[in-house]
Scaffold this motif. Structure first.
Motif, short mmCIF file in Angstrom:
data_model
loop_
_atom_site.label_atom_id
_atom_site.label_comp_id
_atom_site.label_asym_id
_atom_site.label_seq_id
_atom_site.Cartn_x
_atom_site.Cartn_y
_atom_site.Cartn_z
N GLU A 1 -19.04 18.94 8.82
CA GLU A 1 -19.01 17.83 9.78
C GLU A 1 -19.32 16.51 9.08
OE1 GLU A 1 -21.33 18.40 13.27
OE2 GLU A 1 -20.38 20.31 13.80
N GLN A 2 -20.25 16.56 8.11
CA GLN A 2 -20.61 15.35 7.38
C GLN A 2 -19.42 14.83 6.58
OE1 GLN A 2 -23.90 15.69 4.67
NE2 GLN A 2 -23.90 13.52 4.14
N THR A 3 -18.68 15.74 5.93
CA THR A 3 -17.50 15.34 5.15
C THR A 3 -16.43 14.74 6.06
OG1 THR A 3 -17.92 17.01 3.45
CG2 THR A 3 -15.67 16.17 3.62
N ILE A 4 -16.22 15.34 7.23
CA ILE A 4 -15.25 14.79 8.20
C ILE A 4 -15.68 13.39 8.62
CG2 ILE A 4 -14.33 15.02 10.53
CD1 ILE A 4 -14.38 18.07 10.12
N SER A 5 -16.97 13.22 8.88
CA SER A 5 -17.50 11.91 9.28
C SER A 5 -17.30 10.88 8.17
CB SER A 5 -18.98 12.04 9.64
OG SER A 5 -19.53 10.78 9.94
N GLU A 6 -17.56 11.28 6.92
CA GLU A 6 -17.41 10.35 5.80
C GLU A 6 -15.94 10.00 5.57
OE1 GLU A 6 -21.39 11.76 3.27
OE2 GLU A 6 -19.44 12.57 2.75
N ALA A 7 -15.05 10.99 5.70
CA ALA A 7 -13.62 10.73 5.55
C ALA A 7 -13.11 9.83 6.68
CB ALA A 7 -12.84 12.04 5.53
N ALA A 8 -13.63 10.06 7.90
CA ALA A 8 -13.26 9.23 9.04
C ALA A 8 -13.70 7.79 8.82
CB ALA A 8 -13.87 9.78 10.33
N ASN A 9 -14.86 7.63 8.18
CA ASN A 9 -15.35 6.29 7.85
C ASN A 9 -14.39 5.59 6.89
OD1 ASN A 9 -17.24 4.06 7.05
ND2 ASN A 9 -18.63 5.29 8.30
N LEU A 10 -13.88 6.35 5.92
CA LEU A 10 -12.89 5.79 4.98
C LEU A 10 -11.62 5.39 5.73
CD1 LEU A 10 -13.27 8.33 2.03
CD2 LEU A 10 -13.91 5.92 1.97
N ALA A 11 -11.17 6.24 6.65
CA ALA A 11 -9.95 5.94 7.42
C ALA A 11 -10.14 4.67 8.25
CB ALA A 11 -9.60 7.12 8.32
N ALA A 12 -11.32 4.50 8.84
CA ALA A 12 -11.59 3.31 9.65
C ALA A 12 -11.73 2.06 8.78
CB ALA A 12 -12.87 3.52 10.47
N TYR A 13 -12.39 2.23 7.61
CA TYR A 13 -12.59 1.09 6.71
C TYR A 13 -11.26 0.58 6.16
CZ TYR A 13 -14.42 -1.80 2.94
OH TYR A 13 -14.69 -2.86 2.10
N PHE A 14 -10.37 1.51 5.77
CA PHE A 14 -9.07 1.13 5.23
C PHE A 14 -8.03 1.07 6.36
CE2 PHE A 14 -11.24 2.87 1.48
CZ PHE A 14 -11.12 1.77 0.63
N SER A 15 -8.35 0.28 7.38
CA SER A 15 -7.45 0.10 8.52
C SER A 15 -7.62 -1.30 9.07
CB SER A 15 -7.78 1.13 9.62
OG SER A 15 -8.93 0.73 10.35
N LYS A 16 -6.83 -1.62 10.07
CA LYS A 16 -6.91 -2.93 10.72
C LYS A 16 -8.23 -3.10 11.46
CE LYS A 16 -3.91 -6.13 13.21
NZ LYS A 16 -2.65 -6.28 13.96
N ALA A 17 -8.91 -1.98 11.74
CA ALA A 17 -10.17 -2.01 12.48
C ALA A 17 -11.38 -2.06 11.56
CB ALA A 17 -10.25 -0.79 13.39
N GLN A 18 -11.19 -2.53 10.33
CA GLN A 18 -12.27 -2.52 9.33
C GLN A 18 -13.53 -3.23 9.82
OE1 GLN A 18 -12.42 -5.01 5.50
NE2 GLN A 18 -11.57 -3.08 4.76
N LEU A 19 -13.37 -4.30 10.60
CA LEU A 19 -14.53 -5.07 11.06
C LEU A 19 -14.96 -4.70 12.47
CD1 LEU A 19 -13.46 -8.58 9.68
CD2 LEU A 19 -14.92 -6.88 8.59
N SER A 20 -14.39 -3.63 13.03
CA SER A 20 -14.73 -3.21 14.39
C SER A 20 -15.81 -2.13 14.38
CB SER A 20 -13.47 -2.67 15.09
OG SER A 20 -12.43 -3.63 15.07
N SER A 21 -16.22 -1.72 15.56
CA SER A 21 -17.17 -0.62 15.69
C SER A 21 -16.60 0.42 16.65
CB SER A 21 -18.53 -1.12 16.19
OG SER A 21 -18.38 -1.78 17.42
N HIS A 22 -17.14 1.63 16.61
CA HIS A 22 -16.66 2.74 17.45
C HIS A 22 -15.15 2.91 17.32
CE1 HIS A 22 -20.53 1.59 19.34
NE2 HIS A 22 -20.67 2.90 19.47
N VAL A 23 -14.69 3.03 16.09
CA VAL A 23 -13.26 3.16 15.81
C VAL A 23 -12.84 4.62 15.99
CG1 VAL A 23 -11.44 2.84 14.10
CG2 VAL A 23 -13.37 1.24 14.18
N PRO A 24 -11.84 4.92 16.84
CA PRO A 24 -11.40 6.31 17.00
C PRO A 24 -10.53 6.75 15.82
CG PRO A 24 -10.10 4.87 18.41
CD PRO A 24 -11.12 3.99 17.74
N VAL A 25 -10.87 7.88 15.23
CA VAL A 25 -10.11 8.43 14.10
C VAL A 25 -9.68 9.85 14.45
CG1 VAL A 25 -10.17 9.08 11.66
CG2 VAL A 25 -11.38 7.02 12.43
#
Length: 554
Positions: free
Chosen positions: A489-513
């Protein structure tokens, strides 16, 4: 920085010279059995000198300035690196044998002065300029010419004291005269070279806390033994050679000044380099986005007007039913509307045609509107797809490293948004860049595509069917692959963080991945690069965290 570079590069030999960006040169020194890439920047906002570990991409054709540096400095031995008093000028002194076997003494002067920053190669004996990274003629500067063949003149003196060597004892300040630290800081900046606002305030504070004759020299002795730090307050970082008591915020320590500058400038300088290199791409994509958004607006207006199609059909049928009541020459008539419990309906008529022709006219309007609805609906779908694609490209440009832009340019050429560069066709085929690699806390490898070419290759060719694929939900961004069939679950969370960071929602919060196994991700026939469809996904909400992204890079 001069002390740091001297300790690393002393008696080193130049092995490589590159100019990856307009205002920046990277010279690789071989010293103490190690290679040190030294960045010399004359950027108007980010001018500096440092050893850098940030990767860079070289242009296919070297600039004239690069060729001149290679001609005179390739293989040269570094004699010394010196600062001009406490001014923002660093002189690199070199020796090299020329074609005749004689030793040439050469000087590379780096002037760090905002928009007037420059890098100047000159003969150290005659002071004649060989070349500069920015040519400055008499129209731009009456005080001195910075052109090949001109005599090098140092920038005008500001008639300030060097705080490291001041022997005038002017630093023995009457503190009672300056009880206000800000007033004292202003006075210090007026009298001493190379002191900015933060340093003058720190010095004023230090003098008030340590009221002794040696306080001034004690303060500047600290620069001889730096403890590089970056202090961040309200997301605004400031770097200093050692911790400042007057700066509040989160403090991050570094092993060297160069490592500090890499961390400070990596985002801003990279972003600026991308903007410079991607200028034409950004203009083309923005123009196409504007055209398609205007088209979308017009199509929606047409669709709204086409929604009257059913009313045309009703009027035509009512006219046909009550044709005997309609007389030629009438401009309007009110008839019972049997579609709405015989409520009356007013129907406009043309007095130039027969009652039957008026009815047929409404049927033709109905058919035309129905055809328009079908056409407009198709165009709306295509226009939405076009806008989504261009939005995705714009996001990729904003998130790209300079070396990723060539593939984005190539894609836009293939898709017909850019005309192919005829000169590039003759060059070697573009080597595809690779997705960026990260490692989760438990060591699991995670790959992140930075453009459509990387995304398609990563998802459809490189990844195993059992790997886990992630992407921001309905938001342009990178394809992310966890190279594991059963990640924690931690790895999924960290990968999801990467997906959110490298997206148009980089400066947003609660980004759905969304995340799903690769075997459930498919590319529709004829779909544009980077576009895929998927099913059976799970969704996780994350807040993009730059600090976590940097940790996963290591």
């Amino acid at each position: 920085m001069v002390h740091e570079l001297n300790s690393l590069l002393q008696s080193g030999r130049i092995t490589k010279i590159h100019q990856p960006y307009d205002n920046e040169v990277i010279i690789t020194f071989r010293a103490n059995r190690k290679n040190f890439p030294v960045l010399l920047s004359a950027h108007p906002n980010y001018a500096r000198v440092q050893v850098t570990k940030i990767p860079y991409a070289n242009p296919a054709v070297p600039t004239n300035f690069t060729m001149m540096l290679r001609k005179y400095l390739d293989g040269a031995i570094l004699n010394s690196i010196k600062q001009v008093e406490n001014d923002r000028i660093i002189n690199f002194s070199f020796s090299k044998r020329n074609e005749l076997g004689d030793i040439d003494e050469l000087l590379l002067a780096v002037e760090i002065m905002g928009r007037r920053s420059n890098i100047i190669l000159l003969n150290n004996t005659t002071k004649v300029i060989i070349d500069t990274i920015k040519h400055i003629n008499a129209d731009q500067n009456r005080y001195r010419l910075l052109l090949p063949g001109a005599t090098y003149i140092t920038p005008p003196s500001q008639n300030k004291q060097n705080p490291f060597t001041d022997s005038s004892e002017a630093y023995k300040i009457d503190l009672e005269k300056y009880p206000n630290q800000e007033v004292l800081a202003d006075e210090l900046r007026k009298n001493y070279q190379g002191i900015n606002k933060e340093t003058s305030l720190e010095l004023a504070n230090y003098l008030h806390l340590h009221p002794s004759d040696s306080a001034f020299t004690d303060f500047f002795d600290k620069f001889e033994h730096p403890e590089p730090v970056m202090t961040t307050q309200k997301k605004k970082p400031t770097y200093t050679a050692f911790p400042y008591a007057t700066l509040e915020g989160q403090v991050q320590h570094f092993d060297s000044l160069s490592a500090l500058l890499d961390a400070f400038y990596v985002a801003n300088a990279q972003r600026d380099r991308v903007i410079q290199k991607a200028g034409n791409l950004v203009r083309v994509v923005k123009n196409d986005l504007k055209k398609n958004r205007n088209k979308l607006k017009k199509l929606n207006q047409t669709l709204q007007s086409s929604e009257k199609a059913d009313s045309y059909k009703i009027k035509g049928e009512i006219l046909t039913t009550y044709l005997n009541r309609v007389k030629r020459g009438m401009t309007e008539i009110t008839l019972p509307n049997y579609y709405e419990d015989n409520h009356d309906i007013k129907i406009l008529l043309s007095n130039q045609i027969s009652p039957s022709q008026n009815a047929q006219k409404y049927f033709k309007k109905y058919q035309k509107s129905k055809n328009a609805v079908h056409y407009v609906s198709e165009q709306l779908e295509k226009t939405h797809q076009e806008i989504d694609y261009l939005d995705n490209i714009m996001t990729q440009i904003e998130l790209a490293n300079p070396q990723d832009l060539d593939e984005i340019r190539e894609e836009l050429e293939k898709e017909g948004y850019l005309k192919p560069n005829q000169k590039k066709k003759k060059q070697k085929r573009l080597q595809h860049s690779k997705p960026e690699t990260f490692h989760a806390t438990d060591g699991t490898q995670i790959s992140v595509g930075k453009n459509d070419t990387q995304n398609d290759r990563l998802t459809l060719k490189t990844a195993k069917k059992s790997d886990i694929w992630l992407h921001t939900q309905k938001i342009p961004g990178s394809h992310v692959i966890i190279h594991s069939s059963d990640p924690s679950e931690q790895t999924i969370s960290e990968a999801a963080n990467l997906a959110a960071y490298f997206s148009k929602a980089q400066l947003s919060s609660h980004v759905p991945v969304d995340y799903v196994s690769v075997k459930k991700v498919h590319k529709p026939n004829g779909a544009k690069p980077g576009l895929v469809i998927y099913e059976g996904q799970s969704t996780i909400l994350v807040d993009p965290d730059e600090k976590l992204v940097n940790q996963l890079r290591k």
